[in-house]
Design a protein around this motif. Structure first.
Motif: not given
Length: 423
Positions: A180-181, A192, A355, A358
């Motif tokens: 994630t990110g 984010r 996260s 996401e």
């Protein structure tokens, strides 16, 4: 790496163990036999990361991935690139992720990783080669259903994109949910980058109401002005608080009237630090800990609030934007002085919460707007504050102890109900 830094990082793990020991007497009796589960990582991987440098030489870097606990779901935690990364630090950070995800009631366990390297000394191509080699080395133990890395100190969205691409190449198909990110156009989530700072602000707002501290006109001091500190500063500034002091790796700036946070963000973008900001005075770094303030936001590295500094702080509320910024002996002093602390495992959990959003969006291949992200984030963070506050009132303990009670109950109940295989 200096001996003093090794000792400090070793102390990060000792700090975590002290926190578990402190919370154990509050736990239900049938969970006590499982407490030792929390005192050791499930898995720790140390890898050699050799890369070809731009000059043709080969350099070796040491990398780590620690999975602390997976009882409630796949591991979740960032990847840190820093010259002082070492195993004890990564173990502690992984353990705090276990607690953090449980406090927010996210379906994750805790993990963390890192490479001992100064990323500023690598060219972009060297940084990419390092990332791809490191990803290949840890690929056997990561994956969207096993362990999901994210950005941390010294890493960013681009590095997550390289990690995702490398892992996908190994698997033979695109696996967006492995990290994630990421950049938004590679399956990343809107909101984010600012999520952790927003979480600091939201939890601070909620706890300030409960201790009858007015945000409007309050004096805020912030250590660290990266994604977390700068976003928290901006939101407090918008709420009519006065951000009077900011410290980062370049120095400490102060303004009695309050800083124009937007101008400071622009200055930092141009000059890579707060030093030299024309609308403020430079003061000695140690003065940061003694100036008059209502709210302190440590948003840099761990181990910043020592017993000595705790004696002199004038803050009424501390919002832990960083992981592990307060030593246990310092916390005792702060609580004796009736200074409220919103612990890191709650305060800075906005990043891991988004996260999670996401990851969910990647799994569904359906993405939300930034307003939807922020609304969902605010709702989860406010609910977590309420849970922790209620537990603190019930047990007559600090917010940190309450957060750990809540988290440990959730983790150990999962451990107990899953049982031990093979028996």
């Amino acid at each position: 790496m200096s001996l003093s830094y090794e000792m400090e990082n070793s102390r990060a793990w000792q700090t975590y163990l002290a926190q578990i020991n402190q919370v154990t007497p509050y736990l239900e009796e049938d969970l006590i036999p499982f407490v030792n589960t929390l005192k050791r990582p499930k898995r720790a991987l140390i890898v050699d990361v050799p890369i070809v440098m731009d000059d043709g030489s080969i350099q070796h870097f040491e990398g780590y991935r620690v999975q602390h606990n997976l009882s409630r779901g796949p591991g979740k935690g960032g990847i840190r690139y820093h010259p002082d990364v070492e195993l004890n630090e990564v173990m502690a950070l992984a353990a705090w992720m276990t607690i953090k995800t449980a406090v927010l009631n996210l379906p994750y366990g805790g993990a963390k990783g890192g490479v001992r390297v100064d990323p500023r000394k690598l060219s972009p191509r060297e940084l990419e080669r390092l990332t791809r080699r490191f990803t290949s080395e840890i690929s056997p133990i990561i994956g969207p259903q096993t362990d999901i890395p994210a950005p941390d100190v010294g890493t960013n969205a681009s590095i997550m994109g390289w990690m995702m691409d490398t892992y996908s190449s190994i698997k033979g198909h695109t696996v967006t949910g492995v990290v994630t990110g990421k950049p938004v156009h590679l399956g990343g989530s809107l909101g984010r980058v600012r999520a952790t700072g927003r979480g600091v602000f939201v939890t601070g707002l909620e706890v300030a109401k409960k201790i009858n501290l007015s945000i409007e006109g309050s004096r805020v001091a912030i250590q660290g002005f990266g994604n977390v500190g700068s976003e928290a500063a901006y939101l407090f500034h918008k709420a009519n608080a006065k951000v009077v002091c900011v410290q980062d790796h370049t120095g400490t700036i102060y303004s009695e009237q309050g800083l124009d946070v937007k101008q400071l963000q622009n200055h930092v973008a141009q000059h890579q630090g707060v030093a030299g900001f024309p609308e403020a005075s430079m003061i000695d770094d140690q003065e940061f800990w003694t100036i008059e303030m209502d709210i302190l936001i440590p948003a840099a590295l761990e181990g910043q609030i020592t017993a000595e500094r705790a004696q002199n702080l004038t803050a009424k509320l501390i919002l832990e934007g960083a992981n592990g910024p307060t030593y246990p002996e310092a916390e005792e002093i702060l609580l004796q002085r009736q200074i409220s602390i919103v612990p890191d495992v709650l305060c800075n959990a906005g990043g891991v919460t988004v996260s999670y959003f996401e990851w969910v969006q990647d799994m569904a291949s359906y993405f939300w707007t930034e307003d939807e992200i922020n609304q969902r984030l605010d709702k989860l963070m406010m609910s977590a504050v309420e849970d922790v506050w209620s537990k603190a009132q019930e047990k007559q303990c600090s917010l940190r102890t309450a957060a750990y009670i809540l988290a440990c109950e959730r983790i150990l109940k999962a451990r107990k109900e899953r049982g031990i295989f093979p028996g």
